[in-house]
Design a protein around this motif. Structure first.
Motif, PDB file in Angstrom:
ATOM      1  N   LEU A 145       0.827  -1.210   0.000  1.00  0.00           N
ATOM      2  CA  LEU A 145       0.000   0.000   0.000  1.00  0.00           C
ATOM      3  C   LEU A 145       0.860   1.257   0.000  1.00  0.00           C
ATOM      4  CD1 LEU A 145      -2.822  -0.933   2.571  1.00  0.00           C
ATOM      5  CD2 LEU A 145      -2.868  -1.123   0.070  1.00  0.00           C
ATOM      6  N   ALA A 146       1.923   1.243   0.799  1.00  0.00           N
ATOM      7  CA  ALA A 146       2.799   2.416   0.878  1.00  0.00           C
ATOM      8  C   ALA A 146       3.495   2.674  -0.454  1.00  0.00           C
ATOM      9  CB  ALA A 146       3.829   2.218   1.986  1.00  0.00           C
ATOM     10  N   THR A 147       3.967   1.613  -1.093  1.00  0.00           N
ATOM     11  CA  THR A 147       4.632   1.760  -2.394  1.00  0.00           C
ATOM     12  C   THR A 147       3.658   2.286  -3.435  1.00  0.00           C
ATOM     13  OG1 THR A 147       6.136  -0.058  -1.873  1.00  0.00           O
ATOM     14  CG2 THR A 147       5.913   0.550  -4.192  1.00  0.00           C
ATOM     15  N   PHE A 148       2.450   1.759  -3.404  1.00  0.00           N
ATOM     16  CA  PHE A 148       1.429   2.246  -4.336  1.00  0.00           C
ATOM     17  C   PHE A 148       1.193   3.736  -4.140  1.00  0.00           C
ATOM     18  CE2 PHE A 148      -3.008   3.618  -4.487  1.00  0.00           C
ATOM     19  CZ  PHE A 148      -3.264   3.505  -5.847  1.00  0.00           C
ATOM     20  N   TYR A 149       0.999   4.143  -2.887  1.00  0.00           N
ATOM     21  CA  TYR A 149       0.612   5.532  -2.642  1.00  0.00           C
ATOM     22  C   TYR A 149       1.752   6.500  -2.933  1.00  0.00           C
ATOM     23  CZ  TYR A 149      -3.024   8.597  -0.953  1.00  0.00           C
ATOM     24  OH  TYR A 149      -4.029   9.526  -0.899  1.00  0.00           O
ATOM     25  N   LYS A 150       2.981   6.042  -2.695  1.00  0.00           N
ATOM     26  CA  LYS A 150       4.129   6.921  -2.918  1.00  0.00           C
ATOM     27  C   LYS A 150       4.539   6.968  -4.384  1.00  0.00           C
ATOM     28  CE  LYS A 150       8.966   7.629  -1.599  1.00  0.00           C
ATOM     29  NZ  LYS A 150      10.114   7.115  -0.806  1.00  0.00           N
ATOM     30  N   SER A 151       4.482   5.828  -5.083  1.00  0.00           N
ATOM     31  CA  SER A 151       5.058   5.741  -6.427  1.00  0.00           C
ATOM     32  C   SER A 151       4.037   5.422  -7.516  1.00  0.00           C
ATOM     33  CB  SER A 151       6.164   4.674  -6.445  1.00  0.00           C
ATOM     34  OG  SER A 151       7.147   4.947  -5.471  1.00  0.00           O
ATOM     35  N   HIS A 152       3.320   4.320  -7.356  1.00  0.00           N
ATOM     36  CA  HIS A 152       2.460   3.850  -8.438  1.00  0.00           C
ATOM     37  C   HIS A 152       1.264   4.762  -8.689  1.00  0.00           C
ATOM     38  CE1 HIS A 152       3.968  -0.490  -7.437  1.00  0.00           C
ATOM     39  NE2 HIS A 152       4.923   0.299  -7.906  1.00  0.00           N
ATOM     40  N   ARG A 153       0.847   5.482  -7.664  1.00  0.00           N
ATOM     41  CA  ARG A 153      -0.376   6.279  -7.764  1.00  0.00           C
ATOM     42  C   ARG A 153      -0.310   7.298  -8.900  1.00  0.00           C
ATOM     43  NH1 ARG A 153      -2.215  10.723  -3.711  1.00  0.00           N
ATOM     44  NH2 ARG A 153      -0.024  10.583  -3.136  1.00  0.00           N
ATOM     45  N   TYR A 154       0.850   7.901  -9.096  1.00  0.00           N
ATOM     46  CA  TYR A 154       1.000   8.904 -10.153  1.00  0.00           C
ATOM     47  C   TYR A 154       1.965   8.451 -11.241  1.00  0.00           C
ATOM     48  CZ  TYR A 154      -1.561  12.240  -7.295  1.00  0.00           C
ATOM     49  OH  TYR A 154      -2.539  12.878  -6.580  1.00  0.00           O
ATOM     50  N   ASP A 155       2.276   7.180 -11.267  1.00  0.00           N
ATOM     51  CA  ASP A 155       3.305   6.684 -12.175  1.00  0.00           C
ATOM     52  C   ASP A 155       2.943   6.897 -13.639  1.00  0.00           C
ATOM     53  OD1 ASP A 155       5.867   5.125 -12.318  1.00  0.00           O
ATOM     54  OD2 ASP A 155       4.594   3.815 -13.527  1.00  0.00           O
ATOM     55  N   ARG A 156       1.664   6.857 -13.969  1.00  0.00           N
ATOM     56  CA  ARG A 156       1.262   6.986 -15.374  1.00  0.00           C
ATOM     57  C   ARG A 156       1.453   8.401 -15.913  1.00  0.00           C
ATOM     58  NH1 ARG A 156      -2.042   3.370 -13.041  1.00  0.00           N
ATOM     59  NH2 ARG A 156      -2.163   1.304 -14.004  1.00  0.00           N
ATOM     60  N   PHE A 157       1.751   9.345 -15.043  1.00  0.00           N
ATOM     61  CA  PHE A 157       2.061  10.695 -15.506  1.00  0.00           C
ATOM     62  C   PHE A 157       3.522  10.824 -15.926  1.00  0.00           C
ATOM     63  CE2 PHE A 157      -1.722  11.406 -12.886  1.00  0.00           C
ATOM     64  CZ  PHE A 157      -2.492  12.152 -13.767  1.00  0.00           C
ATOM     65  N   SER A 158       4.258   9.721 -15.813  1.00  0.00           N
ATOM     66  CA  SER A 158       5.660   9.693 -16.241  1.00  0.00           C
ATOM     67  C   SER A 158       5.783   8.889 -17.529  1.00  0.00           C
ATOM     68  CB  SER A 158       6.527   9.061 -15.148  1.00  0.00           C
ATOM     69  OG  SER A 158       7.819   8.794 -15.637  1.00  0.00           O
ATOM     70  N   ILE A 159       6.609   9.356 -18.458  1.00  0.00           N
ATOM     71  CA  ILE A 159       6.763   8.656 -19.735  1.00  0.00           C
ATOM     72  C   ILE A 159       7.386   7.274 -19.547  1.00  0.00           C
ATOM     73  CG2 ILE A 159       9.071   9.554 -20.273  1.00  0.00           C
ATOM     74  CD1 ILE A 159       8.066   9.866 -23.199  1.00  0.00           C
TER      75      ILE A 159
END
Length: 310
Positions: free
Chosen positions: A110-124
């Motif tokens: 959950l922590a990894t998701f919220y810190k990294s994966h949550r907005y990952d699609r805004f990165s190329i």
């Protein structure tokens, strides 16, 4: 009651309800999923669980760490975090908590998701790894259950097996109930009522009930059978029977029944509903009658009941 007590008693009590609602929604949504292949669906599940459990952890942290000699501003700043494991460690510094490896690993997910994966699609860079949250969840199930899950993109996809549902519910409820136990105990020590839950709320279901989604599905099925087969009558039942049914397709009964247990299924049927409504005359009157169904402010006279009361 001073401002600090008011804050911990009432505002954190409201947070408890919010936490339970997010957590319940995450578990309920996961139960509805037919497969684990749609990014938006998996995201919705993990997001709700991440938010709900994070807020629950923070309630426990505040109750355990706040005191008259604590710097209020520093404490509040320390809560600006989405690291579930760090919050858990802060709780553990004060009280024992009975969560083990599978629970800790899920909190890390959950922590990894919220810190990294949550907005990952805004990165190329996401073009080479588009489903990180799905992959993380599948790896978790694979490790905890000793299973090899189908690879992404396989013809059969990744069906949402009953074993995944059972595991997720057990892990989440263990975490939540342990934290709720700590919140209850600490609030009681402080002569506060932060632990109180609204009767019938999602939070009550999560923290005190079973959050038993299969049982909830049995309920709507039994009620459906009652409405279809009961020979008894009442003012309300007469009203329902007096509304003509729309001409839905009997061959699609399975799809229609799925609407009772899945929001996604409703989206697939709503176009047919709109088409049937377009063909109606006097739609306004029908919509008015439909709106009455389930309204808490409507009473139906029952002639048989009135006769019995006389």
């Amino acid at each position: 009651m001073n401002p600090a007590e008011f804050w911990k008693n009432f505002r954190l009590g409201e947070e408890l309800g919010i936490s339970g609602a997010f957590t319940y929604n995450g578990l309920r949504r996961f139960y509805e999923l037919r497969n684990l292949d749609q990014p938006d669906e998996v995201f919705e599940v993990i997001y709700n669980l991440a938010v709900g459990i994070e807020r629950l952890l923070k309630i426990a942290v505040v109750l355990l760490e706040h005191a008259e000699d604590v710097d209020q501003e520093d404490l509040e700043k320390s809560l600006i975090t989405h690291n579930h494991l760090d919050l858990l460690h802060r709780v553990r510094r004060h009280v024992p908590i009975n969560v083990a490896g599978p629970h800790n690993e899920f909190l890390k997910l959950l922590a990894t998701f919220y810190k990294s994966h949550r907005y990952d699609r805004f990165s190329i860079s996401s073009i080479t790894d588009p489903q990180k949250e799905r992959d993380a969840l599948c790896r978790y199930f694979s490790k905890q259950l000793g299973l090899e899950l189908p690879k992404p993109g396989s013809l059969i996809g990744t069906p949402n097996d009953a074993r995944y549902k059972k595991l997720l519910q057990k892990v989440v409820q263990t975490i939540c109930r342990e934290l709720y136990r700590i919140i209850w105990s600490r609030a009681d020590e402080l002569n506060l009522y932060t632990y109180e839950l609204r009767r019938g709320s999602k939070a009550e279901t999560i923290f005190l009930g079973e959050a038993d989604t299969p049982a909830e599905n049995v309920l709507w099925k039994e009620l459906l059978l009652f409405f279809m087969n009961t020979k008894t009558t009442s003012g309300y039942l007469k009203f329902l029977r007096g509304i003509p049914a729309l001409d839905f397709d009997p061959a699609l009964v399975g799809d229609y029944l799925d609407c009772f247990q899945s929001d996604a299924a409703k989206a697939l049927v709503v176009n047919e509903l709109e088409h049937l409504h377009e063909e109606l005359e006097g739609k306004g009157e029908r919509f008015h009658m439909i709106e009455v169904i389930g309204s808490p402010d409507v009473y139906f006279d029952d002639e048989d009941e009135d006769e019995w009361l006389r």
